[in-house]
Design an enzyme around this catalytic site. Structure first.
Site, mmCIF file in Angstrom:
data_model
loop_
_atom_site.group_PDB
_atom_site.id
_atom_site.type_symbol
_atom_site.label_atom_id
_atom_site.label_comp_id
_atom_site.label_asym_id
_atom_site.label_seq_id
_atom_site.Cartn_x
_atom_site.Cartn_y
_atom_site.Cartn_z
ATOM 1 C CB CYS A 141 -0.907 0.208 1.221
ATOM 2 S SG CYS A 141 -0.120 -0.124 2.774
ATOM 3 C CG ASP A 388 -7.765 3.256 0.626
ATOM 4 O OD1 ASP A 388 -7.077 2.413 0.441
ATOM 5 O OD2 ASP A 388 -8.829 2.998 1.657
ATOM 6 C CG HIS A 390 -5.783 -0.368 1.533
ATOM 7 N ND1 HIS A 390 -5.512 0.913 1.928
ATOM 8 C CD2 HIS A 390 -4.897 -1.112 2.434
ATOM 9 C CE1 HIS A 390 -4.309 0.991 2.657
ATOM 10 N NE2 HIS A 390 -4.130 -0.120 2.909
#
Length: 504
Positions: A141, A388, A390
């Site tokens: 990430c 993000d 993720h």
């Protein structure tokens, strides 16, 4: 929970991420690499072998495959949540302000947000060298957040500041207060209607033009070329920049390349990467690439930007004060690793972070919240706006000239409270010319200054070596950059979680 496709990607709602199967943080493979003990990814061994376990390699490889499969499933599902935007408070996105009190402003925000390059977990890409991993789910990430910051810098470098992707997706899972009374029959927060755009319809993709051609176009917007021709060239370069982050070994800024460069600091695929280490990996990637010869990356040292180091890095001699294209000045991305507090964010620095995000020269912040790396691009009131990484998506073959760009742009803006921000982060800036760099120094100095607290970081005339920082120069191409000198090992053992950062 609902499965989602890349065209309607929603963010993962859980706050627990990146734990290894045993719930442990695995140790770094190099005792000399400087990284603070932060709260981000834990990672897992890249070769699938648990040291000292005595188990057969085949069993460990099977465990690794099962772990990768689980991560692919875990980050391919999401909980649908709705992001509410206040119509009476200004929203800042990459230095631009938006007051979402009309449909025209909402449309302007949609185009600006949807044009940002979004880079997420990918699966089924070619195996990473030295490991059996074919996905970065669960550990990559911070690399993805770093890629997004670099992508923003490259887009600022090659495209006009007002460029917008003509195929920006419609926003989903958002609630704009201004749209409620005008559309009572439509459920709030489902989708924003399509308004007219000055960019018009999508044009047919052609062979990408040379970088020099597009840069010349940017410097001379009054060239007598049809508007559609400029759109075509800009869109072709947009596609080329995205392809540089493809998940294949040949991509200059892809995960394969970043992991390879991380090995010079003792990291392997599957290991934990912090925001400061990623900054140095990005610096090496740009300096060793052939795609951007007129761009440099400088990484600040000990919360200090040494202006003479930047000038030397950009090829500016001491006697040359011009900023014309022929003066030899290279554009520069400045990355500043900082730690804004101890274990948690010091609230006194929230206003400074806001001031930085208001600057047009700021290209974002890589950091996140505990166990969850994010790329911050703006704020509204007391909440940060972010992209993000993720979300696990299938790999895209960027070697195909007409590859889909849909999964590289986000349609679901998300916000989080400032008090959830992890104190470890890296702030990015971009300056095209010497004049822009001088303006950047002045504007950023004002943004971070305060009579009540120590500044987040400072600009200092001179070079780092003048202050006893030999071997730490942000402009050095030495692979050992940012590794503790042997004589300082004992000192840094005492610094604990403050390693590599100056407490503010």
């Amino acid at each position: 929970m609902n499965s989602v496709s890349p065209s309607a990607a929603q963010y993962v709602g859980s706050g627990t991420f990146h734990d290894d199967p045993d719930g442990r943080r695995l140790p770094s493979t190099s005792a000399q690499v400087l990284e603070p003990r932060s709260h981000f990814s834990h990672g897992f061994l890249a070769d699938g072998h648990k040291e000292g376990s005595g188990e057969p390699d085949e069993v460990d490889r099977l465990k690794l495959k099962l772990m990768s499969a689980w991560n692919n499933v875990k980050y391919g599902w999401s909980v649908k949540t709705k992001t509410v935007f206040n119509k009476s408070s200004p929203l800042t996105l990459m230095g631009q302000s938006y007051l979402l009190n009309s449909e025209d402003e909402v449309e302007r925000f949609r185009l600006a947000f949807g044009s940002r390059v979004w880079l997420t977990y990918r699966k089924e890409f070619p195996q990473l060298e030295g490991s059996s991993l074919t996905s970065d789910c669960g550990w990559g990430c911070m690399l993805r957040s770093g890629q997004m910051l670099l992508a923003q810098g490259l887009m600022s470098h090659f495209l006009p500041s007002d460029w917008r992707w003509p195929d920006c997706p419609q926003l989903t899972d958002v609630d704009f207060e201004v749209l409620r009374p005008r559309s009572p029959s439509r459920p709030a927060g489902i989708s924003i209607p399509s308004f007219s755009s000055s960019w018009g319809s999508t044009v047919i993709q052609k062979q990408p033009p040379s970088i020099a051609t597009v840069e010349g176009l940017k410097r001379a917007p009054s060239l007598p070329e049809p508007q559609v021709s400029r759109q075509t060239q800009a869109e072709a370069l947009h596609r080329r920049v995205v392809s540089w982050f493809g998940d294949q070994p040949a991509a200059p800024f892809g995960v394969h390349r970043l992991v390879e460069l991380g090995k010079e600091s003792g990291k392997r695929a599957g290991d934990w990467y912090g925001p400061s280490l990623v900054a140095h990996i990005l610096r090496k990637a740009v300096s060793r690439s052939l795609e951007v010869p007129n761009l440099s990356v400088y990484v600040a040292q000990d919360c200090t930007v040494y202006t003479e180091d930047v000038k030397r890095l950009c090829g500016q001699s001491l006697s040359d004060t011009t900023s014309s294209p022929g003066s030899g000045w290279k554009s520069v991305i400045i990355l500043v690793p900082v730690r804004l507090g101890g274990e948690t964010l010091n609230p006194s620095y929230i206003e400074c972070v806001k001031n930085i995000l208001r600057l047009s020269c700021c290209i974002g912040i890589i950091g996140g919240k505990p166990k969850h790396s994010l790329f911050f691009i703006g704020f509204q009131d007391e909440q940060l706006l972010y992209l993000d990484p993720h979300y696990c998506q299938p790999v895209v073959d960027v070697t195909q000239g007409s590859f889909s760009l849909e999964s590289f742009h986000c349609n679901s803006p998300r916000k989080m409270n400032f008090n959830r921000m992890d104190p470890s982060c890296t702030i990015g800036f971009y300056a095209r010319s010497k004049k822009d760099f001088d303006s950047l120094c002045s504007a950023v100095s004002v943004a971070v200054s305060s009579k009540e607290r120590y500044p987040i970081f400072t600009f200092v005339e001179g070079r780092g070596q003048d202050y006893g920082l030999e071997g730490y120069s942000g402009g050095s191409n030495d692979a050992s950059t940012h590794i503790i000198p042997p004589g300082n090992l004992n000192l840094n053992k005492k610094r604990g979680s403050a390693e590599e950062f100056v407490f503010l």
